[in-house]
Structure formats: structure tokens, C-alpha cells
Scaffold this motif. Structure first.
Motif, short mmCIF file in Angstrom:
data_model
loop_
_atom_site.label_atom_id
_atom_site.label_comp_id
_atom_site.label_asym_id
_atom_site.label_seq_id
_atom_site.Cartn_x
_atom_site.Cartn_y
_atom_site.Cartn_z
N PHE A 133 0.85 -1.19 0.00
CA PHE A 133 0.00 0.00 0.00
C PHE A 133 0.88 1.24 0.00
CE2 PHE A 133 -2.45 -3.42 1.79
CZ PHE A 133 -3.73 -3.22 1.32
N CYS A 134 0.53 2.24 -0.82
CA CYS A 134 1.41 3.41 -0.92
C CYS A 134 0.67 4.75 -0.82
CB CYS A 134 2.23 3.35 -2.21
SG CYS A 134 1.24 3.27 -3.69
N SER A 135 -0.65 4.75 -0.74
CA SER A 135 -1.40 5.97 -0.45
C SER A 135 -2.75 5.58 0.11
CB SER A 135 -1.53 6.87 -1.69
OG SER A 135 -2.22 6.21 -2.72
N ARG A 136 -3.47 6.56 0.64
CA ARG A 136 -4.67 6.28 1.40
C ARG A 136 -5.74 5.56 0.58
NH1 ARG A 136 -5.54 9.18 6.24
NH2 ARG A 136 -7.56 8.11 6.27
N ILE A 137 -6.27 4.52 1.16
CA ILE A 137 -7.43 3.81 0.63
C ILE A 137 -8.54 3.98 1.64
CG2 ILE A 137 -8.38 1.54 0.08
CD1 ILE A 137 -5.71 0.77 -1.09
N ASN A 138 -9.62 4.63 1.22
CA ASN A 138 -10.67 5.05 2.14
C ASN A 138 -11.98 4.31 1.87
OD1 ASN A 138 -9.00 7.02 3.53
ND2 ASN A 138 -9.15 8.27 1.67
N ASP A 139 -13.07 4.93 2.29
CA ASP A 139 -14.37 4.27 2.24
C ASP A 139 -14.89 4.04 0.82
OD1 ASP A 139 -14.17 4.45 4.95
OD2 ASP A 139 -15.96 5.68 5.25
N GLU A 140 -14.21 4.57 -0.19
CA GLU A 140 -14.67 4.36 -1.56
C GLU A 140 -14.63 2.89 -1.95
OE1 GLU A 140 -10.19 4.65 -2.01
OE2 GLU A 140 -11.73 5.72 -0.84
N ILE A 141 -13.89 2.06 -1.21
CA ILE A 141 -13.81 0.64 -1.56
C ILE A 141 -14.89 -0.19 -0.86
CG2 ILE A 141 -11.32 0.83 -1.90
CD1 ILE A 141 -11.03 -0.92 0.67
N LEU A 142 -15.66 0.42 0.02
CA LEU A 142 -16.65 -0.34 0.78
C LEU A 142 -17.89 -0.59 -0.06
CD1 LEU A 142 -16.36 1.36 4.28
CD2 LEU A 142 -15.16 -0.67 3.42
N GLY A 143 -18.17 -1.86 -0.30
CA GLY A 143 -19.34 -2.25 -1.08
C GLY A 143 -19.64 -3.71 -0.86
N ASP A 144 -20.76 -4.18 -1.41
CA ASP A 144 -21.12 -5.58 -1.24
C ASP A 144 -20.10 -6.50 -1.91
OD1 ASP A 144 -23.37 -5.21 0.32
OD2 ASP A 144 -24.70 -4.97 -1.40
N LEU A 145 -19.75 -6.18 -3.17
CA LEU A 145 -18.76 -6.97 -3.89
C LEU A 145 -17.81 -5.99 -4.58
CD1 LEU A 145 -18.16 -10.00 -4.38
CD2 LEU A 145 -19.24 -9.74 -6.61
N VAL A 146 -16.51 -6.18 -4.37
CA VAL A 146 -15.51 -5.20 -4.80
C VAL A 146 -14.46 -5.91 -5.65
CG1 VAL A 146 -13.83 -3.48 -4.05
CG2 VAL A 146 -15.89 -3.92 -2.66
N GLY A 147 -14.24 -5.41 -6.86
CA GLY A 147 -13.23 -5.96 -7.75
C GLY A 147 -12.32 -4.87 -8.29
N ALA A 148 -11.06 -5.23 -8.49
CA ALA A 148 -10.08 -4.30 -9.06
C ALA A 148 -9.72 -4.76 -10.47
CB ALA A 148 -8.82 -4.25 -8.19
N VAL A 149 -9.88 -3.87 -11.44
CA VAL A 149 -9.63 -4.26 -12.83
C VAL A 149 -8.14 -4.49 -13.06
CG1 VAL A 149 -11.67 -3.14 -13.76
CG2 VAL A 149 -9.54 -1.85 -13.56
N PHE B 38 -6.49 -8.28 -5.41
CA PHE B 38 -7.21 -7.47 -4.43
C PHE B 38 -8.69 -7.61 -4.72
CE2 PHE B 38 -8.70 -3.25 -2.73
CZ PHE B 38 -8.44 -3.53 -1.40
N GLN B 39 -9.43 -8.11 -3.75
CA GLN B 39 -10.84 -8.37 -3.94
C GLN B 39 -11.51 -8.43 -2.58
OE1 GLN B 39 -11.09 -13.12 -4.38
NE2 GLN B 39 -9.78 -12.17 -5.93
N GLY B 40 -12.83 -8.30 -2.55
CA GLY B 40 -13.51 -8.37 -1.26
C GLY B 40 -14.91 -7.86 -1.32
N GLY B 41 -15.38 -7.40 -0.16
CA GLY B 41 -16.72 -6.87 -0.05
C GLY B 41 -17.27 -7.07 1.35
N SER B 42 -18.57 -6.96 1.48
CA SER B 42 -19.19 -7.24 2.76
C SER B 42 -18.96 -8.71 3.10
CB SER B 42 -20.68 -6.93 2.72
OG SER B 42 -21.36 -7.84 1.88
N SER B 43 -18.91 -9.02 4.39
CA SER B 43 -18.62 -10.40 4.76
C SER B 43 -19.67 -11.36 4.18
CB SER B 43 -18.53 -10.54 6.28
OG SER B 43 -19.76 -10.16 6.90
N GLU B 44 -20.93 -10.98 4.22
CA GLU B 44 -21.98 -11.85 3.70
C GLU B 44 -21.80 -12.12 2.21
OE1 GLU B 44 -26.89 -12.09 3.42
OE2 GLU B 44 -25.91 -10.35 4.33
N ALA B 45 -21.59 -11.06 1.44
CA ALA B 45 -21.49 -11.21 -0.02
C ALA B 45 -20.20 -11.92 -0.42
CB ALA B 45 -21.57 -9.84 -0.69
#
Length: 264
Positions: free
Chosen positions: A98-114, A162-169
């Protein structure tokens, strides 16, 4: 967003050549990843027991590549009850930084990085799984969308790092991908072309992420000026860097890079 969430940042660090990458990844995450939230670091690893990083270690026997990445979801789901106690779960490769701030913009049900290779350029066909017998199969060329009344190929190919999301999803996604990987083994004795990444893309193809992250979050540490900026047609502010591993370089790999540069 005013809520304070409980977040698990999980990774796999198996086999000695990867050990050196875990400490700097964790230290950089402590500095830049979701500050203001309660973040726990969990590693499935065969590293020695000394643990000065405050990482929760899940002792794991090493096994040969590509099995550590291919069976990541099997490992994670063995700790399903633990993971359910978090609001969000994010997976990151141990050999990233990690090299700069990662904030709440990544919070979602299902999150993918292209994947940085296939972002923006519709003439670059993503390496979707081509075997129709595989559970990871995606018809070429992938997703077609309607834009301004015209059909257009949408070059979305998600990186596995890098992938993730809400714990349920995300737990739901992991269960589907684990089953698909197991079915490929059991029914066809087959491993998808890009291992777990192929299965992640199949899941995202059928269940599009509601948060799609650009190459800032899967930013390569090499060939930026020589290659990637030419592909992108622009640059991105790096937030999470993928590191080139010394032990992964080879004479053939170097030759392939040079050939790639000649065709850009």
C-alpha cells in the motif's frame, strides 16, 4: 460515511520465498488502509511463530504453486465463523504494498479491481477461461453492453490480487468459487487457465461488483512509462502496488516483456 466498521484484511503467505513480503505489506496497510476503521490482519502462513506485526496467524502447511492461490477459498472458508464476525473482508496478495490512502470508496457488497493490462482498451481481449467444460468458462469476448444505442464490448477483467466486499457477499462468492474449483478437479481433472483469477472473473461476470476499482488499486511496479501508460492512454495515482518478484523472473519472461514492448 460515519460508521466505523470491523474489517478483516486477509492474505496467504506460503513457502519461504514469500516470507519477506508479508511484513512490509502489513506495515504499509497499517499506514494507508481504511484508517478510522477497526482492521485486523489475518495471514494463512507457514512462517516461523515470531510475530511482531500483530497479525493473526492461521498456521498452514505449504504446498506447491499454483495450489496456494488456487485453493485460497478452501483455506479461508475453514475459518468461516471467524470471518463472519467482520463487516467487510478484503483479500490482498502478500507480495503487494500500500502506498497511499485507501478510504471508504472501496466499501461495497462486492468489490473488484480491474487488471491494469485490460483497462480501457477494448481491442485487448481479456484472457477469460476458454475451456467450455470448465466452470470458469466465459464466452469470448465477454460482456457486451449498450452505449448510446450501440453495442460495445466492455473490457472488464478483474485481477485476483485485491478483492472483497461485505462479509456476507464475499463469503457467498468464496463458497461458489470453491465449489467450482473443486468441480473442475473432480469432473475434468482441470485447472482454469489463470487459476483462482479465472474463477473470480466468472463469478464477477455473473454477479457484477457494485464497486469497480481502477488500476490505482492494482498498480504494477514496473513498465509504467514503457508500457502501461501507453496501454491506458493516461496514468493513475498508485494506491496499491503489485511487486515484481525476483524469483519469478526468467530469461523467457524477460524476452516476452521485450517482445511485448515492441508491439505497443
Amino acid at each position: 460515511m460515519n460508521n466505523k466498521y470491523k474489517v478483516a484484511l486477509i492474505c496467504i503467505c506460503l513457502n519461504k520465498q514469500y516470507w519477506e513480503y508479508l511484513p512490509p505489506m502489513v506495515e504499509s496497510a497499517k499506514k494507508f488502509f481504511l484508517k478510522g476503521h477497526d482492521v485486523d490482519f489475518i495471514a494463512w502462513t507457514d512462517m516461523p511463530k515470531e510475530n511482531p506485526l500483530g497479525v493473526k496467524v492461521i498456521p498452514t502447511e505449504p504446498f506447491q504453486w499454483p495450489l496456494p492461490t488456487l485453493h485460497r477459498y478452501t483455506l479461508f472458508l475453514r475459518e468461516e465463523e471467524l470471518l463472519k464476525t467482520y463487516d467487510f473482508i478484503f483479500y490482498v496478495d502478500a507480495d503487494m504494498k500500500f502506498c497511499s490512502r485507501i478510504n471508504d470508496e472501496i466499501l461495497g457488497d462486492l468489490v473488484g479491481a480491474v487488471h491494469p493490462m485490460y483497462y480501457i482498451r477494448p481491442n485487448y481481449n481479456p484472457p477469460y477461461e476458454p475451456n467450455e467444460k470448465s466452470t470458469a468458462f466465459i464466452p469470448r469476448t465477454g460482456r457486451v453492453i449498450i452505449e448510446d444505442g450501440k453495442k460495445r464490448f466492455q473490457p472488464l477483467y478483474f485481477a485476483g490480487g485485491f478483492q472483497g466486499g461485505s462479509s456476507e457477499a464475499f463469503i457467498k462468492a468464496m463458497k461458489v468459487m470453491k465449489q467450482n474449483i473443486d468441480d473442475d478437479f473432480a469432473k475434468n481433472n482441470y485447472i482454469a487457465i489463470w487459476n483462482d483469477e479465472s474463477h473470480w472473473n466468472k463469478y464477477c461476470f455473473e454477479n457484477p461488483p457494485n464497486v469497480v476499482l481502477n488500476p490505482s488499486y492494482i498498480y504494477p511496479d514496473s513498465l509504467i512509462n514503457a508500457y502501461y501508460r501507453k496501454v491506458w492512454g493516461r496514468n493513475f495515482v498508485p494506491k496499491l502496488i503489485t511487486l515484481t518478484k525476483k524469483f519469478s523472473l526468467s530469461k523467457d519472461g524477460g524476452a516476452n516483456i521485450q517482445q511485448t514492448l515492441k508491439t505497443v
